[in-house]
Motif scaffolding. Sequence first.
Motif, mmCIF file in Angstrom:
data_model
loop_
_atom_site.group_PDB
_atom_site.id
_atom_site.type_symbol
_atom_site.label_atom_id
_atom_site.label_comp_id
_atom_site.label_asym_id
_atom_site.label_seq_id
_atom_site.Cartn_x
_atom_site.Cartn_y
_atom_site.Cartn_z
ATOM 1 N N TYR A 58 0.833 -1.212 0.000
ATOM 2 C CA TYR A 58 0.000 0.000 0.000
ATOM 3 C C TYR A 58 0.867 1.261 0.000
ATOM 4 C CZ TYR A 58 -3.097 3.673 1.680
ATOM 5 O OH TYR A 58 -3.775 4.862 1.819
ATOM 6 N N ASP A 59 0.555 2.197 -0.902
ATOM 7 C CA ASP A 59 1.414 3.362 -1.111
ATOM 8 C C ASP A 59 0.985 4.607 -0.338
ATOM 9 O OD1 ASP A 59 -0.861 4.124 -2.474
ATOM 10 O OD2 ASP A 59 0.084 4.156 -4.468
ATOM 11 N N GLY A 60 -0.053 4.504 0.497
ATOM 12 C CA GLY A 60 -0.477 5.651 1.291
ATOM 13 C C GLY A 60 -1.430 6.590 0.569
ATOM 14 N N PRO A 97 -7.109 7.955 2.735
ATOM 15 C CA PRO A 97 -6.490 8.330 4.007
ATOM 16 C C PRO A 97 -6.813 9.766 4.417
ATOM 17 C CG PRO A 97 -4.852 8.289 2.262
ATOM 18 C CD PRO A 97 -6.110 7.738 1.672
ATOM 19 N N ASP A 98 -7.332 10.560 3.494
ATOM 20 C CA ASP A 98 -7.766 11.909 3.858
ATOM 21 C C ASP A 98 -8.924 11.853 4.849
ATOM 22 O OD1 ASP A 98 -5.888 12.975 2.164
ATOM 23 O OD2 ASP A 98 -7.293 13.259 0.502
ATOM 24 N N TYR A 99 -9.726 10.811 4.756
ATOM 25 C CA TYR A 99 -10.873 10.630 5.663
ATOM 26 C C TYR A 99 -10.569 9.572 6.725
ATOM 27 C CZ TYR A 99 -15.800 10.613 7.027
ATOM 28 O OH TYR A 99 -16.962 10.753 7.730
ATOM 29 N N PHE A 100 -9.921 8.480 6.313
ATOM 30 C CA PHE A 100 -9.584 7.391 7.228
ATOM 31 C C PHE A 100 -8.066 7.420 7.466
ATOM 32 C CE2 PHE A 100 -13.396 5.862 4.918
ATOM 33 C CZ PHE A 100 -14.281 5.766 5.993
ATOM 34 N N GLU A 101 -7.655 8.265 8.417
ATOM 35 C CA GLU A 101 -6.230 8.525 8.632
ATOM 36 C C GLU A 101 -5.459 7.287 9.083
ATOM 37 O OE1 GLU A 101 -5.968 11.726 11.378
ATOM 38 O OE2 GLU A 101 -6.913 13.195 10.030
ATOM 39 N N ASP A 102 -6.149 6.316 9.693
ATOM 40 C CA ASP A 102 -5.463 5.104 10.159
ATOM 41 C C ASP A 102 -4.779 4.358 9.023
ATOM 42 O OD1 ASP A 102 -6.114 5.487 12.799
ATOM 43 O OD2 ASP A 102 -7.905 4.236 12.744
ATOM 44 N N LEU A 103 -5.253 4.546 7.810
ATOM 45 C CA LEU A 103 -4.630 3.876 6.666
ATOM 46 C C LEU A 103 -3.134 4.141 6.586
ATOM 47 C CD1 LEU A 103 -7.268 4.481 3.840
ATOM 48 C CD2 LEU A 103 -6.281 2.242 4.421
ATOM 49 N N LEU A 104 -2.732 5.337 6.993
ATOM 50 C CA LEU A 104 -1.328 5.726 6.846
ATOM 51 C C LEU A 104 -0.401 4.926 7.757
ATOM 52 C CD1 LEU A 104 -1.777 9.596 6.492
ATOM 53 C CD2 LEU A 104 -1.406 7.899 4.682
ATOM 54 N N GLN A 105 -0.971 4.256 8.773
ATOM 55 C CA GLN A 105 -0.151 3.373 9.620
ATOM 56 C C GLN A 105 0.369 2.172 8.836
ATOM 57 O OE1 GLN A 105 -1.767 2.259 13.561
ATOM 58 N NE2 GLN A 105 -3.522 3.541 13.051
ATOM 59 N N TYR A 106 -0.267 1.878 7.709
ATOM 60 C CA TYR A 106 -0.031 0.598 7.047
ATOM 61 C C TYR A 106 0.621 0.740 5.669
ATOM 62 C CZ TYR A 106 -3.189 -0.542 10.825
ATOM 63 O OH TYR A 106 -3.779 -0.656 12.063
ATOM 64 N N LYS A 107 1.301 1.873 5.460
ATOM 65 C CA LYS A 107 2.054 2.041 4.208
ATOM 66 C C LYS A 107 3.070 0.912 4.071
ATOM 67 C CE LYS A 107 3.519 5.988 2.714
ATOM 68 N NZ LYS A 107 4.137 7.336 2.593
ATOM 69 N N GLY A 108 3.141 0.356 2.872
ATOM 70 C CA GLY A 108 4.074 -0.729 2.610
ATOM 71 C C GLY A 108 3.534 -2.106 2.933
ATOM 72 N N GLN A 109 2.347 -2.174 3.563
ATOM 73 C CA GLN A 109 1.771 -3.453 3.943
ATOM 74 C C GLN A 109 0.732 -3.925 2.915
ATOM 75 O OE1 GLN A 109 0.594 -3.845 8.061
ATOM 76 N NE2 GLN A 109 2.245 -2.511 8.777
ATOM 77 N N VAL A 123 -2.963 -7.479 6.334
ATOM 78 C CA VAL A 123 -2.582 -8.883 6.530
ATOM 79 C C VAL A 123 -1.529 -9.005 7.627
ATOM 80 C CG1 VAL A 123 -1.564 -10.915 5.418
ATOM 81 C CG2 VAL A 123 -3.169 -9.451 4.152
ATOM 82 N N GLU A 124 -0.617 -8.040 7.672
ATOM 83 C CA GLU A 124 0.437 -8.080 8.691
ATOM 84 C C GLU A 124 -0.139 -8.006 10.101
ATOM 85 O OE1 GLU A 124 2.381 -6.894 4.885
ATOM 86 O OE2 GLU A 124 0.483 -6.440 5.889
ATOM 87 N N SER A 125 -1.269 -7.311 10.283
ATOM 88 C CA SER A 125 -1.916 -7.252 11.599
ATOM 89 C C SER A 125 -2.486 -8.610 11.980
ATOM 90 C CB SER A 125 -3.024 -6.192 11.599
ATOM 91 O OG SER A 125 -2.490 -4.897 11.434
#
Length: 414
Positions: free
Chosen positions: A101-103, A118-130, A391-393
């Motif tokens: 995931y590229d953020g 991620p502009d609305y769901f900021e948690d997405l940015l925790q998972y860049k590269g996953q 998936v990593e989670s």
Amino acid sequence: MIEKQHIINRFVSYVTVDTESDPESSTTPSTNKQWDLAKQLTEELRAIGMSDVNIDDNAYVMATLPSNVDHEVPAIGFVSHFDTSPDFTGANIKPQIVENYDGKDIVLNKEEGIILSPDYFEDLLQYKGQTLITTDGTTLLGADDKAGITEIMSAMEYLIQHPEIKHGPIKVCFTPDEEIGRGAHKFDVAKFGAEWAYTMDGSQIGELEYENFNAAGAKIKVKGKIVHPGYAKGKMVNSMYIAQDFINSLPRLETPEHTEGTQGFFHLTEINGKVEETKLNYIIRDHDKTHFEARKKMMLDLVSEINSQHDKEVIEIEIKDQYFNMREKVEPVMHIVDIAEEAMREVNIEPLIKPIRGGTDGSQLSFMGLPCPNIFAGGHNFHGRYEYVPVESMIKATEVIVKVAELTAKKYQA
């Protein structure tokens, strides 16, 4: 290590089975289609080598992984539910795999213009590269709680394949109807046979919870009188206007969209009205037991007040408690939270200990004699089209289960 593609394949095999529950049904499970996954899980537990695998008449699936140590260790359990929420359709789920995931925005559905941003769901940015698993924008995903099932099944399989990891007896259970508040109603705690358990039903990586809302549901029925509108003066009673008075008399800022943390709320979940009759469904939530009781009393008092303004009873209310804050049952045995916290740290996860703004099977099970904190399963944005899970989670949650089993055995070693 837990194999990534194996986790993905297992999760997808679960979420593509429609298991939406139905709050209007009186059966257990509330929908026949939940049996499809319950039977699939039963066969899979047998296939990976679990013992005492059984499915009861209400679709509760239980199994045991026997101890592989020669000292006494309390039996511990892991619980997840296989139904999905009726809030949004769970039929014909088509999971999408987003590698590395590229953020940036994720296009869930190009035709309908549905974007996970991620502009609305900021948690997405925790998972860049996953690697993320998302919906196609037309259904929910079902990570709540098929991610939890995936993790429990994968952890049991890993322990069976790696007998060098020492553990005591482990019980697992997969339940129906959690999403409609009935997941623990027919859970046989004595048959399960664990001293304590963990629900794998939390959200983001690191979550560890042993507090939840006290919860109740309220059904309000407002009675009106229909007559021809041309001759209605002094005769018509419009139940929808009375219902509106009721709604507007409750604290407007004490609703889900205006509260956070341990703040409680009144939530209007459904309204169905005509002149002759209007029905309202509410849920009532508060972490504090005193405030919870005060919320219920506020509703009852409001009904009495509205009825006193008319020459007859025009509004009725029925309030039923649903579950209570598990904290009072877990605090006396806080070592079970400590073990989970230590397990997370040993697999390089920083625990996020916070109250649940909701409930799990664990809250009811704790009051049934099975203390049951809640551990993250990894998903986000439950109950809707924007649901996703890294998936990593799921891999890390699987590692936490394995580590909890290992630490428990060590702590009871002579």
